[in-house]
Write an enzyme that holds these catalytic residues in place. Structure first.
Site, short mmCIF file in Angstrom:
data_model
loop_
_atom_site.label_atom_id
_atom_site.label_comp_id
_atom_site.label_asym_id
_atom_site.label_seq_id
_atom_site.Cartn_x
_atom_site.Cartn_y
_atom_site.Cartn_z
N THR A 192 80.52 25.83 51.29
CA THR A 192 81.23 26.65 50.25
C THR A 192 81.35 28.13 51.03
O THR A 192 81.74 29.01 50.21
CB THR A 192 79.76 26.68 49.77
N LEU A 239 82.00 30.78 46.09
CA LEU A 239 81.34 29.85 44.93
C LEU A 239 81.19 28.97 45.66
O LEU A 239 81.55 27.51 45.37
CB LEU A 239 82.70 29.87 44.51
N HIS A 240 79.37 29.10 45.19
CA HIS A 240 78.78 27.70 46.05
C HIS A 240 79.23 26.95 45.04
O HIS A 240 78.87 25.38 45.38
CB HIS A 240 77.08 27.96 46.05
N ASP A 241 77.72 27.14 43.76
CA ASP A 241 77.59 25.64 43.03
C ASP A 241 79.24 25.30 42.29
O ASP A 241 78.83 23.66 42.21
CB ASP A 241 76.36 26.38 41.96
N CYS A 243 81.00 23.86 43.85
CA CYS A 243 81.77 23.50 44.52
C CYS A 243 81.54 21.91 44.08
O CYS A 243 81.64 21.01 44.33
CB CYS A 243 81.20 23.29 46.05
#
EC number: 3.2.-.-
Length: 310
Positions: A192, A239-241, A243
């Site tokens: 991420t 943009l962690h989530d 992914c």
């Protein structure tokens, strides 16, 4: 055939964008959205999920709130990242529908029981709800195709030197999930932090010029503020989530390895650490596909392409 999924989230700016991306993708059949405490308190994360689904016109998706706190610890929230509401920045609509009159675990169990094919669980917050589901409904494990989660790191943490936030909030829950025997894909900080969105990307999203793209750009404007701190060394904001959703849509954008991952639940310095046995130094069986790299431009292009669908 679209892939049936349940999204368990704690919105949160990046959770909101993951929801927006998923709702714009006909390849995914969102059976439910459940919420956990994490980025903000449980009542706020539930409210935020309802607001985002109202924004994108998906009031048909059942929503339920879940655990009010971790399994055995005090709740930690990330209001320093996501603000007082959990989605500070844009003006969002108030919910046009009500949550289901049941607990998140009850809703997930109902959907799994009624499913005609295995369902993929996509948790993007602390794993409390998923752990409760797995512990109380062992008979439904076979109805779960896999768990595609955002959490963990093979290298450094982002909440402590060793731990990523989602895992640190409820390490005991994460331990249950990673020991479950259900196939896991881990979208951790290793990938991420490479999925950064830049200022110029945000401007391109703003120019898409539909209401959902505008809100997404405003969410990203606020999310950028925390990540501009020089200590992170970021050019943009990770943009962690999203992914998790991008991997479900276009797995070829990502590089991964298969290995054993365990959760540290005792360490005084390493509580919440995801121990990734990358070099197979133990005899522990492989339980996780760990994502570690991404085609950043392809990832950003996917998000922009789907936002244009609105």
């Amino acid at each position: 055939m679209s892939r049936p999924i349940i999204i368990d989230c704690d919105p949160g700016h990046d959770d909101a964008i993951a929801l927006i991306l998923a709702c714009a993708s006909p390849e995914l059949d969102i059976k439910a959205v459940t919420t956990s405490a994490g980025n903000q308190t449980p009542e706020k994360t539930l409210h935020n999920a309802l607001r985002i689904l109202t924004l994108v016109g998906r009031t048909d998706i059942p929503v339920a709130g879940g655990a009010l706190q971790p399994l055995s610890r005090e709740l930690i929230i990330a209001d320093n990242v996501h603000g007082e509401t959990g989605l500070d920045g844009p003006v969002l609509p108030e919910p046009a529908f009500e949550p289901q009159p049941c607990h998140a675990v009850e809703l997930m169990a109902k959907i799994l029981t009624e499913a005609t094919e295995p369902v993929t669980l996509v948790p993007t917050g602390p794993l409390t709800n998923i752990a409760l589901l797995l512990a109380t409904h062992r008979e439904l494990h076979s109805q779960i195709d896999s768990i595609v989660l955002m959490g963990g790191s093979a290298e450094a943490g982002n909440w402590t030197p060793a731990a990523e936030f989602n895992i640190y909030v409820d390490p005991e829950a994460a331990d249950i999930v990673f020991k479950s025997g259900i196939p896991i894909t881990m979208c951790g900080l290793d990938v991420t932090h490479r999925a950064q969105i830049m200022d110029e990307d945000i401007e391109k999203i703003r120019k898409i010029n539909n209401p959902v793209a505008q809100v997404t750009a405003e969410l990203l404007d606020f999310f950028m503020i925390y990540h501009r701190d020089p200590k992170w060394g970021f050019e943009g904001a990770p943009l962690h989530d999203p992914c998790t959703i991008a991997w479900l849509l276009e797995p070829e954008l990502f590089a991964s390895i298969n290995c054993w991952v365990g959760i540290e639940t005792q360490g005084s310095h390493t509580l919440g650490m995801t121990v990734v046995d990358r070099y197979q130094l133990t005899d522990n069986p492989i339980n996780t596909t760990v994502l570690f790299d991404v085609n950043r431009q392809g990832f950003v292009d996917l998000l922009a392409e789907r936002l244009a669908n609105y």
